[in-house]
Design a protein around this motif. Structure first.
Motif, PDB file in Angstrom:
ATOM      1  N   LEU A  97     -23.518  21.832 -22.838  1.00  0.00           N
ATOM      2  CA  LEU A  97     -24.475  20.898 -23.415  1.00  0.00           C
ATOM      3  C   LEU A  97     -25.907  21.396 -23.314  1.00  0.00           C
ATOM      4  O   LEU A  97     -26.758  21.014 -24.131  1.00  0.00           O
ATOM      5  N   SER A  98     -26.193  22.229 -22.327  1.00  0.00           N
ATOM      6  CA  SER A  98     -27.534  22.788 -22.191  1.00  0.00           C
ATOM      7  C   SER A  98     -27.748  24.009 -23.078  1.00  0.00           C
ATOM      8  O   SER A  98     -28.873  24.517 -23.171  1.00  0.00           O
ATOM      9  N   GLY A  99     -26.681  24.497 -23.702  1.00  0.00           N
ATOM     10  CA  GLY A  99     -26.798  25.684 -24.539  1.00  0.00           C
ATOM     11  C   GLY A  99     -26.795  26.982 -23.767  1.00  0.00           C
ATOM     12  O   GLY A  99     -27.021  28.047 -24.354  1.00  0.00           O
ATOM     13  N   GLN A 100     -26.522  26.938 -22.465  1.00  0.00           N
ATOM     14  CA  GLN A 100     -26.500  28.158 -21.663  1.00  0.00           C
ATOM     15  C   GLN A 100     -25.347  29.070 -22.058  1.00  0.00           C
ATOM     16  O   GLN A 100     -25.492  30.292 -22.035  1.00  0.00           O
ATOM     17  N   THR A 101     -24.220  28.502 -22.410  1.00  0.00           N
ATOM     18  CA  THR A 101     -23.050  29.311 -22.738  1.00  0.00           C
ATOM     19  C   THR A 101     -22.732  29.290 -24.233  1.00  0.00           C
ATOM     20  O   THR A 101     -22.446  30.327 -24.818  1.00  0.00           O
ATOM     21  N   ASP A 158     -24.067  28.830 -27.813  1.00  0.00           N
ATOM     22  CA  ASP A 158     -25.352  28.761 -28.514  1.00  0.00           C
ATOM     23  C   ASP A 158     -25.319  27.890 -29.759  1.00  0.00           C
ATOM     24  O   ASP A 158     -26.361  27.605 -30.333  1.00  0.00           O
ATOM     25  N   TRP A 159     -24.133  27.422 -30.174  1.00  0.00           N
ATOM     26  CA  TRP A 159     -24.112  26.514 -31.315  1.00  0.00           C
ATOM     27  C   TRP A 159     -24.829  25.207 -30.991  1.00  0.00           C
ATOM     28  O   TRP A 159     -25.312  24.517 -31.905  1.00  0.00           O
ATOM     29  N   VAL A 160     -24.925  24.877 -29.690  1.00  0.00           N
ATOM     30  CA  VAL A 160     -25.636  23.662 -29.299  1.00  0.00           C
ATOM     31  C   VAL A 160     -27.126  23.820 -29.583  1.00  0.00           C
ATOM     32  O   VAL A 160     -27.773  22.924 -30.145  1.00  0.00           O
ATOM     33  N   ARG A 161     -27.692  24.978 -29.216  1.00  0.00           N
ATOM     34  CA  ARG A 161     -29.120  25.219 -29.457  1.00  0.00           C
ATOM     35  C   ARG A 161     -29.422  25.319 -30.942  1.00  0.00           C
ATOM     36  O   ARG A 161     -30.340  24.687 -31.449  1.00  0.00           O
ATOM     37  N   HIS A 162     -28.631  26.115 -31.647  1.00  0.00           N
ATOM     38  CA  HIS A 162     -28.896  26.333 -33.059  1.00  0.00           C
ATOM     39  C   HIS A 162     -28.539  25.120 -33.901  1.00  0.00           C
ATOM     40  O   HIS A 162     -29.127  24.896 -34.952  1.00  0.00           O
ATOM     41  N   GLY A 163     -27.576  24.337 -33.435  1.00  0.00           N
ATOM     42  CA  GLY A 163     -27.204  23.143 -34.186  1.00  0.00           C
ATOM     43  C   GLY A 163     -28.333  22.140 -34.275  1.00  0.00           C
ATOM     44  O   GLY A 163     -28.442  21.387 -35.246  1.00  0.00           O
ATOM     45  N   ALA A 164     -29.211  22.117 -33.255  1.00  0.00           N
ATOM     46  CA  ALA A 164     -30.345  21.199 -33.282  1.00  0.00           C
ATOM     47  C   ALA A 164     -31.325  21.546 -34.392  1.00  0.00           C
ATOM     48  O   ALA A 164     -32.078  20.683 -34.858  1.00  0.00           O
ATOM     49  N   ASN A 165     -31.315  22.793 -34.842  1.00  0.00           N
ATOM     50  CA  ASN A 165     -32.237  23.220 -35.882  1.00  0.00           C
ATOM     51  C   ASN A 165     -31.699  22.976 -37.291  1.00  0.00           C
ATOM     52  O   ASN A 165     -32.433  23.109 -38.266  1.00  0.00           O
ATOM     53  N   ILE A 166     -30.399  22.651 -37.385  1.00  0.00           N
ATOM     54  CA  ILE A 166     -29.814  22.435 -38.701  1.00  0.00           C
ATOM     55  C   ILE A 166     -30.465  21.244 -39.400  1.00  0.00           C
ATOM     56  O   ILE A 166     -30.679  21.232 -40.614  1.00  0.00           O
ATOM     57  N   ILE A 204     -22.224  17.531 -30.470  1.00  0.00           N
ATOM     58  CA  ILE A 204     -22.058  17.140 -29.065  1.00  0.00           C
ATOM     59  C   ILE A 204     -21.232  15.865 -28.892  1.00  0.00           C
ATOM     60  O   ILE A 204     -20.324  15.829 -28.044  1.00  0.00           O
ATOM     61  N   PRO A 205     -21.481  14.778 -29.645  1.00  0.00           N
ATOM     62  CA  PRO A 205     -20.665  13.565 -29.423  1.00  0.00           C
ATOM     63  C   PRO A 205     -19.170  13.812 -29.618  1.00  0.00           C
ATOM     64  O   PRO A 205     -18.355  13.384 -28.786  1.00  0.00           O
ATOM     65  N   PHE A 206     -18.806  14.495 -30.706  1.00  0.00           N
ATOM     66  CA  PHE A 206     -17.387  14.757 -30.953  1.00  0.00           C
ATOM     67  C   PHE A 206     -16.830  15.722 -29.917  1.00  0.00           C
ATOM     68  O   PHE A 206     -15.664  15.611 -29.518  1.00  0.00           O
ATOM     69  N   PHE A 207     -17.647  16.660 -29.460  1.00  0.00           N
ATOM     70  CA  PHE A 207     -17.210  17.591 -28.421  1.00  0.00           C
ATOM     71  C   PHE A 207     -16.841  16.827 -27.151  1.00  0.00           C
ATOM     72  O   PHE A 207     -15.796  17.089 -26.537  1.00  0.00           O
ATOM     73  N   ILE A 208     -17.676  15.882 -26.744  1.00  0.00           N
ATOM     74  CA  ILE A 208     -17.410  15.108 -25.525  1.00  0.00           C
ATOM     75  C   ILE A 208     -16.149  14.262 -25.692  1.00  0.00           C
ATOM     76  O   ILE A 208     -15.329  14.154 -24.766  1.00  0.00           O
ATOM     77  N   VAL A 209     -15.974  13.663 -26.864  1.00  0.00           N
ATOM     78  CA  VAL A 209     -14.773  12.863 -27.117  1.00  0.00           C
ATOM     79  C   VAL A 209     -13.524  13.724 -26.982  1.00  0.00           C
ATOM     80  O   VAL A 209     -12.514  13.302 -26.388  1.00  0.00           O
ATOM     81  N   ARG A 210     -13.577  14.932 -27.504  1.00  0.00           N
ATOM     82  CA  ARG A 210     -12.416  15.827 -27.407  1.00  0.00           C
ATOM     83  C   ARG A 210     -12.098  16.161 -25.957  1.00  0.00           C
ATOM     84  O   ARG A 210     -10.924  16.208 -25.562  1.00  0.00           O
TER      85      ARG A 210
END
Length: 454
Positions: A114-118, A120-128, A173-179
């Motif tokens: 969730l922090s984007g440390q591992t 990187d789709w989390v970091r880059h997804g915020a820019n979409i 992130i929301p769907f990731f957590i649900v999974r």
């Protein structure tokens, strides 16, 4: 009906009533691993947080794969109504007692994602949402800028941004957590249900509990296949989210079953020299070795199939995975990952195949134990090879190997402590299982031939 009703008085009573001091040396080893691992992880987190998150992810996935292989073995036992594996099923079930602990240990993995440390789709997804195609959308795209023209680099960045935008319905992130909640709910329930039925059967020996475990295993194997496949996508494949492989879930599952069988073999060999020496015969050990042999071959087949199809198709979105693990991206031709790429099939397939081909090797405790250890070491290298290039494309970060070992020691120590406690807290074999007589080793068939099993 008790053990004496079945004329088993000649067998070791410690198997049905494990003494408190059983596995004392193993418990002390686990305590030492916890202490050393905790100190190393704390130091690693302060010194290099990014490396710590990747090291912890490797260690966690390695242990998770072992437990998933063990869970598959237990469900397979019930589905096929096996008799030979009854005496080794209880140790396997008790290994699953640490699954809730492993679920708690997933928290640092979740923080890293969730922090984007591992991932990187989390970091880059915020820019979409801002639709900014100039933001680097992939490690390989950014690093490739030094090797190609500015126009080509910009085109790669545009393509990556567009690809990530298309994957946003899944990579969010929301769907990731649900999974994650679904995955652990399924695994924890299956492990709890199968262990509970087995332990309850020790009291009265109801055959209905075996039927219940069989029904839940038939349902659970489908849920297991789906959750395991998508979990491998979430935790490993999306580290390099531009890449995809339709066979990746089977690849990781084959490796997990090999790891689980290796641990079951080692535990069975240890118990053969202790309380279960009169329960587990050479035929049972041989069958465990044969299963390990078969799944090592299956892993080799799947690994080759994945590589060959990607090589033959020669599609950039697919070849990037193996390119990064063979020649590197930041420094083509200078990456050291090719060494692991060569060693991996040797440890996971070549050695087990040629050694376990012999029936004598499957029955020889030291030979089988050696192959099991090699299989587990190769399994760790496999996970390391899948995960770490996302963090260090140029080669394995061996200077931080102590963080890798610390994370592994901490997780193995905690899970090992819980599993050993479970083993001491109940009979080491299912004393009232309807198939127990069939499962006993060949050495005792004549002695119990007249036993009343009704």
């Amino acid at each position: 009906m008790t053990q004496s009703d079945r004329h088993f008085d000649h067998l070791d009573p410690q198997a049905a009533n494990p003494p408190h001091g059983l596995f004392g040396a193993a418990r002390h080893l686990c305590y030492a691993l916890i202490l050393l691992g905790a100190v190393g992880c704390i130091m690693g987190w302060f010194m290099n947080p990014a490396q710590f998150h990747f090291s912890y992810l490797v260690a966690w996935i390695f242990v998770w794969a072992i437990l998933m292989g063990v869970l598959f073995f237990v469900m397979l036992h019930y589905i096929v109504d096996a008799g030979w594996s009854v005496v080794v099923r209880r140790p396997a079930e008790q290994l699953l007692a640490c699954l809730p602990v492993l679920a708690l240990l997933f928290i640092p993995v979740l923080i890293g994602v969730l922090s984007g440390q591992t991932h990187d789709w989390v970091r880059h997804g915020a820019n979409i949402a801002h639709a900014d195609p100039t933001v680097p959308a992939a490690n390989h795209a950014a690093s490739a800028a030094s090797a190609v023209s500015a126009a080509e680099a910009l085109a790669l960045e545009h393509q990556s941004a567009e690809l990530l935008a298309k994957k946003q319905p899944f990579l969010n992130i929301p769907f990731f957590i649900v999974r994650q909640v679904i995955y652990f709910t399924v695994w924890l329930f299956l492990a709890w249900k199968l262990r509970r039925n087995s332990l309850l059967q020790d009291a009265a020996g109801q055959a209905q509990l075996t039927f219940s475990s069989r029904r839940w295993s038939c349902i659970g194997i489908v849920l297991y296949a789906l959750t395991f496949t998508f979990a491998s996508f979430d935790w490993i494949m999306t580290l390099q989210w531009q890449w995809f492989s339709t066979i990746f879930g089977v690849y990781t599952w084959a490796g997990a079953v090999c790891s689980g069988l290796a641990v079951i073999c080692l535990l069975s060999l240890a118990l053969v020299r202790g309380p279960l020496r009169q329960y587990i015969g050479s035929d049972t050990i041989h069958t465990l070795g044969a299963l390990l042999f078969a799944f090592c071959i299956f892993w080799g087949y799947i690994a080759f199939s994945q590589y060959f199809l990607i090589w033959y198709g020669n599609i950039p979105e697919e070849t990037i995975w193996f390119l990064k693990r063979w020649t590197g991206i930041t420094q083509p031709g200078e990456s050291k990952w090719w060494i692991a790429s060569c060693l991996l099939p040797i440890g996971r397939f070549v050695l087990p195949f040629f050694v376990l081909m012999s029936a004598h090797a499957k029955r020889h405790p030291r030979t089988l134990a050696t192959i099991c250890v090699i299989t587990l070491l190769s399994a760790w290298v496999d996970v390391y090879w899948m995960v770490m290039p996302a963090h260090s494309p140029a080669g394995p970060p061996l200077a931080w190997l102590w963080i890798d070992l610390s994370a592994l020691a901490l997780i193995v120590g905690l899970c090992g402590t819980v599993s050993l406690r479970a083993l001491r807290g109940s009979p080491l074999y299912p004393i009232m299982d309807p198939r127990l007589v069939e499962a006993l080793s060949a050495e005792h068939v004549e002695e119990i031939a007249g036993a009343d099993v009704d």
